[in-house]
Design a protein around this motif. Structure first.
Motif, mmCIF file in Angstrom:
data_model
loop_
_atom_site.group_PDB
_atom_site.id
_atom_site.type_symbol
_atom_site.label_atom_id
_atom_site.label_comp_id
_atom_site.label_asym_id
_atom_site.label_seq_id
_atom_site.Cartn_x
_atom_site.Cartn_y
_atom_site.Cartn_z
ATOM 1 N N ILE A 186 -6.597 2.541 -4.069
ATOM 2 C CA ILE A 186 -6.309 1.890 -2.890
ATOM 3 C C ILE A 186 -7.208 0.448 -1.965
ATOM 4 O O ILE A 186 -7.732 -0.774 -1.850
ATOM 5 C CB ILE A 186 -4.907 1.836 -2.045
ATOM 6 C CG1 ILE A 186 -3.799 2.671 -3.025
ATOM 7 C CG2 ILE A 186 -4.438 0.889 -1.327
ATOM 8 C CD1 ILE A 186 -3.036 3.608 -1.790
ATOM 9 N N ASN A 187 -8.159 1.256 -1.841
ATOM 10 C CA ASN A 187 -8.854 0.503 -1.177
ATOM 11 C C ASN A 187 -10.070 0.041 -1.384
ATOM 12 O O ASN A 187 -11.104 -1.164 -0.784
ATOM 13 C CB ASN A 187 -9.752 1.938 0.223
ATOM 14 C CG ASN A 187 -9.126 3.126 1.230
ATOM 15 O OD1 ASN A 187 -9.057 2.159 1.619
ATOM 16 N ND2 ASN A 187 -9.738 3.610 1.424
ATOM 17 N N SER A 188 -10.232 0.038 -2.620
ATOM 18 C CA SER A 188 -11.148 -0.700 -3.983
ATOM 19 C C SER A 188 -10.522 -1.828 -3.959
ATOM 20 O O SER A 188 -11.487 -2.513 -4.009
ATOM 21 C CB SER A 188 -11.662 0.356 -4.588
ATOM 22 O OG SER A 188 -12.187 -0.228 -6.143
ATOM 23 N N ALA A 189 -9.529 -2.090 -4.181
ATOM 24 C CA ALA A 189 -8.586 -2.716 -4.705
ATOM 25 C C ALA A 189 -8.633 -3.564 -3.019
ATOM 26 O O ALA A 189 -7.940 -5.296 -3.364
ATOM 27 C CB ALA A 189 -7.386 -2.546 -5.001
ATOM 28 N N LEU A 190 -8.176 -3.356 -2.427
ATOM 29 C CA LEU A 190 -8.071 -4.007 -0.686
ATOM 30 C C LEU A 190 -9.312 -4.762 -0.668
ATOM 31 O O LEU A 190 -9.674 -5.921 -0.258
ATOM 32 C CB LEU A 190 -8.012 -3.349 0.193
ATOM 33 C CG LEU A 190 -6.952 -2.120 0.618
ATOM 34 C CD1 LEU A 190 -7.188 -0.994 1.777
ATOM 35 C CD2 LEU A 190 -5.777 -3.441 0.881
ATOM 36 N N LYS A 191 -10.622 -4.764 -0.866
ATOM 37 C CA LYS A 191 -11.548 -5.014 -1.008
ATOM 38 C C LYS A 191 -11.712 -6.580 -2.104
ATOM 39 O O LYS A 191 -12.522 -7.600 -1.504
ATOM 40 C CB LYS A 191 -12.881 -4.059 -1.344
ATOM 41 C CG LYS A 191 -12.956 -3.143 -0.586
ATOM 42 C CD LYS A 191 -14.215 -2.333 -0.500
ATOM 43 C CE LYS A 191 -14.407 -1.390 -0.049
ATOM 44 N NZ LYS A 191 -15.500 0.232 -0.118
ATOM 45 N N LYS A 192 -11.102 -6.453 -2.826
ATOM 46 C CA LYS A 192 -11.051 -7.585 -3.259
ATOM 47 C C LYS A 192 -10.002 -8.578 -3.538
ATOM 48 O O LYS A 192 -10.301 -9.785 -4.276
ATOM 49 C CB LYS A 192 -10.687 -6.817 -4.905
ATOM 50 C CG LYS A 192 -12.150 -5.912 -5.890
ATOM 51 C CD LYS A 192 -11.414 -5.278 -7.118
ATOM 52 C CE LYS A 192 -12.826 -4.709 -7.681
ATOM 53 N NZ LYS A 192 -12.096 -3.780 -8.997
ATOM 54 N N ASN A 251 1.861 7.116 -6.648
ATOM 55 C CA ASN A 251 0.603 7.878 -6.776
ATOM 56 C C ASN A 251 -0.838 7.695 -7.057
ATOM 57 O O ASN A 251 -1.503 8.453 -7.743
ATOM 58 C CB ASN A 251 0.539 9.090 -7.849
ATOM 59 C CG ASN A 251 1.794 9.935 -7.802
ATOM 60 O OD1 ASN A 251 2.380 10.651 -6.981
ATOM 61 N ND2 ASN A 251 3.423 9.786 -8.594
ATOM 62 N N LEU A 252 -1.631 6.086 -6.307
ATOM 63 C CA LEU A 252 -1.962 5.990 -6.667
ATOM 64 C C LEU A 252 -3.233 6.142 -5.396
ATOM 65 O O LEU A 252 -2.525 6.209 -4.272
ATOM 66 C CB LEU A 252 -2.427 4.066 -6.672
ATOM 67 C CG LEU A 252 -1.696 3.761 -7.900
ATOM 68 C CD1 LEU A 252 -2.169 2.063 -7.338
ATOM 69 C CD2 LEU A 252 -2.990 3.932 -8.312
ATOM 70 N N ASN A 253 -3.794 7.321 -5.036
ATOM 71 C CA ASN A 253 -4.833 7.542 -4.439
ATOM 72 C C ASN A 253 -5.394 6.442 -3.430
ATOM 73 O O ASN A 253 -5.959 5.617 -3.705
ATOM 74 C CB ASN A 253 -6.406 8.357 -4.813
ATOM 75 C CG ASN A 253 -6.912 8.147 -5.773
ATOM 76 O OD1 ASN A 253 -7.488 6.783 -5.311
ATOM 77 N ND2 ASN A 253 -7.449 9.008 -6.654
ATOM 78 N N ILE A 310 1.031 -0.828 0.171
ATOM 79 C CA ILE A 310 -0.055 0.187 0.278
ATOM 80 C C ILE A 310 0.996 1.159 -0.316
ATOM 81 O O ILE A 310 0.907 2.752 -0.962
ATOM 82 C CB ILE A 310 -0.880 -0.082 1.175
ATOM 83 C CG1 ILE A 310 -2.364 -1.115 0.979
ATOM 84 C CG2 ILE A 310 -1.863 1.386 1.516
ATOM 85 C CD1 ILE A 310 -3.117 -1.223 2.536
ATOM 86 N N LEU A 311 1.812 1.656 0.606
ATOM 87 C CA LEU A 311 2.322 2.590 0.817
ATOM 88 C C LEU A 311 3.152 2.783 -0.260
ATOM 89 O O LEU A 311 3.239 3.765 -0.766
ATOM 90 C CB LEU A 311 4.542 1.915 1.767
ATOM 91 C CG LEU A 311 4.852 3.411 2.349
ATOM 92 C CD1 LEU A 311 3.887 4.591 2.998
ATOM 93 C CD2 LEU A 311 5.199 2.568 3.587
ATOM 94 N N ALA A 312 3.616 1.246 -0.861
ATOM 95 C CA ALA A 312 4.128 1.257 -2.194
ATOM 96 C C ALA A 312 3.881 2.218 -3.045
ATOM 97 O O ALA A 312 4.060 2.820 -4.878
ATOM 98 C CB ALA A 312 4.831 0.102 -2.739
ATOM 99 N N ALA A 313 2.287 1.398 -3.535
ATOM 100 C CA ALA A 313 1.745 2.164 -4.189
ATOM 101 C C ALA A 313 1.151 3.661 -3.971
ATOM 102 O O ALA A 313 1.171 4.310 -4.888
ATOM 103 C CB ALA A 313 -0.318 1.341 -4.300
#
Length: 282
Positions: free
Chosen positions: A118-124, A112-114, A105-108
Motif C-alpha cells: 500500500i505504501n509503495s502504491a501511495l508514492k506513485k 489482504n494487501l499489506n 487504503i482501508l478497503a485494500a
C-alpha cells in the motif's frame, strides 16, 4: 447503476460511502430517491459479515449504523486510517482527497494487501486531471486551479480546501449546466458569494437551454458582490487571470478534464486547461 440493478451479481467484500450531496436529480428527481438508490449497496447487495467503510462525521452515518446492525454488516469509521496518513507527503491537495484515499487504503487492507504494498502504491499517486489541479503558479503567488466541481457540495469542499491550504483571496470562474438540476444554481451562487472575492459567471454546458438565461439566474443571487457576466468561457478565464492581484487564487470550476462544451445541442471543442496553457505563460 444501483437503481437499475446493474451491480446485483457482483461478489462484494466491502462498500464505501464517501458522501452524499445534491447531484443527479435529473435522473432521481428527489434527494430522498437519490439517497435510497445509493443505499441499495448497503441495504441489499453487501453479503452478511461484509464491511461498510464510512466517515462518522457525515450525517448519513446514523443510517448506515442502522442498516449495518439490521443486516449484520461490519461498519468501520475511516477516521483512524485518515489520521494515519494525513501527514504523509502526497501529491494531493485538499483534505477531502486524503480522506477518500484513506477509505481506499482501508478497503485494500480488507482485501489482504499489506502495508508495504500500500505504501509503495501511495508514492506513485498523482493528482487526477481536473480535480483540484494546480495548472499555473506565477512569481507573484497567483495560483490557478481547475476543478470538476459542478454541485454545491463539491464547490464548497474545493473552496474550503483552497482556503485551508493557501488563503481566502479566491476568485471563481463558474457556470451551471443546462437542462439539468435547476435548484443547484442559487445554491452554487450563494456559496460563491459567501467565499469568493470576485466571481466570473460564464457558460458551462448550456446544452439546448438559453445560456444567458442560466447566467442571469445565477447572477440574480450575486447582488452586492463583485461579479462579472461573461458568456464566452475563454474570455471569462482571460479576464480572471488578467484581473488577478498578488496572492490571489483563481478557481475555474465545473468542467475539469472535459475537452468540450455542449452549446445549442452541439459539442464544441473547448478545454480549460489548454486555454490556460495557450494564453498564459509562466
Amino acid at each position: 447503476g444501483l437503481d437499475q440493478n446493474r451491480l446485483d451479481n457482483l461478489n462484494l467484500k466491502a462498500g464505501i460511502f464517501t458522501n452524499f450531496s445534491q447531484d443527479h436529480l435529473d435522473y432521481h428527481k428527489t434527494m430522498k430517491a437519490y439517497l435510497r438508490a445509493k443505499l441499495i449497496l448497503f441495504s441489499k447487495l453487501l453479503p452478511k459479515k461484509s464491511y461498510v467503510i464510512a466517515d462518522k462525521f457525515i450525517k448519513e452515518y446514523s443510517i448506515l449504523e442502522k442498516i449495518s446492525k439490521n443486516r449484520q454488516l461490519r461498519l468501520l469509521d475511516v477516521n483512524k486510517t485518515f489520521n494515519d496518513i494525513k501527514n504523509l507527503s502526497l501529491s494531493l491537495v485538499g483534505l477531502f482527497q486524503i480522506k477518500n484515499l484513506s477509505m481506499a487504503i482501508l478497503a485494500a487492507r480488507l482485501c489482504n494487501l499489506n502495508d508495504a504494498k500500500i505504501n509503495s502504491a501511495l508514492k506513485k499517486i498523482k493528482n487526477v486531471d481536473g480535480r483540484l489541479d494546480l495548472i499555473r503558479e506565477y512569481p507573484n503567488n497567483i495560483r490557478v486551479f481547475i476543478d470538476y466541481a459542478h454541485t454545491p457540495d463539491a464547490l464548497h469542499e474545493v473552496i474550503k480546501s483552497i482556503k485551508d491550504t493557501y488563503n481566502q483571496n479566491i476568485s471563481l470562474v463558474f457556470g451551471c449546466g443546462g437542462e439539468r438540476d435547476f435548484k443547484k444554481r442559487p445554491l452554487m451562487a450563494k456559496i460563491a458569494k459567501l467565499y469568493c472575492k470576485k466571481i466570473y459567471v460564464t457558460d458551462d454546458n448550456p446544452r439546448k437551454e438559453n445560456p444567458s438565461k442560466i447566467r442571469s439566474q445565477i447572477t440574480s443571487f450575486l447582488k452586492g458582490s463583485t461579479h462579472f457576466n461573461i458568456g464566452n468561457r475563454s474570455k471569462a478565464i482571460k479576464k480572471a487571470v488578467y484581473n488577478a492581484e498578488p496572492n490571489e487564487i483563481i478557481l475555474i470550476a465545473g468542467k475539469g478534464h472535459e475537452k468540450y462544451q455542449e452549446i445549442n445541442g452541439e459539442r464544441i471543442s473547448f478545454d480549460d486547461m489548454a486555454e490556460l496553457k495557450a494564453h498564459f505563460k509562466d
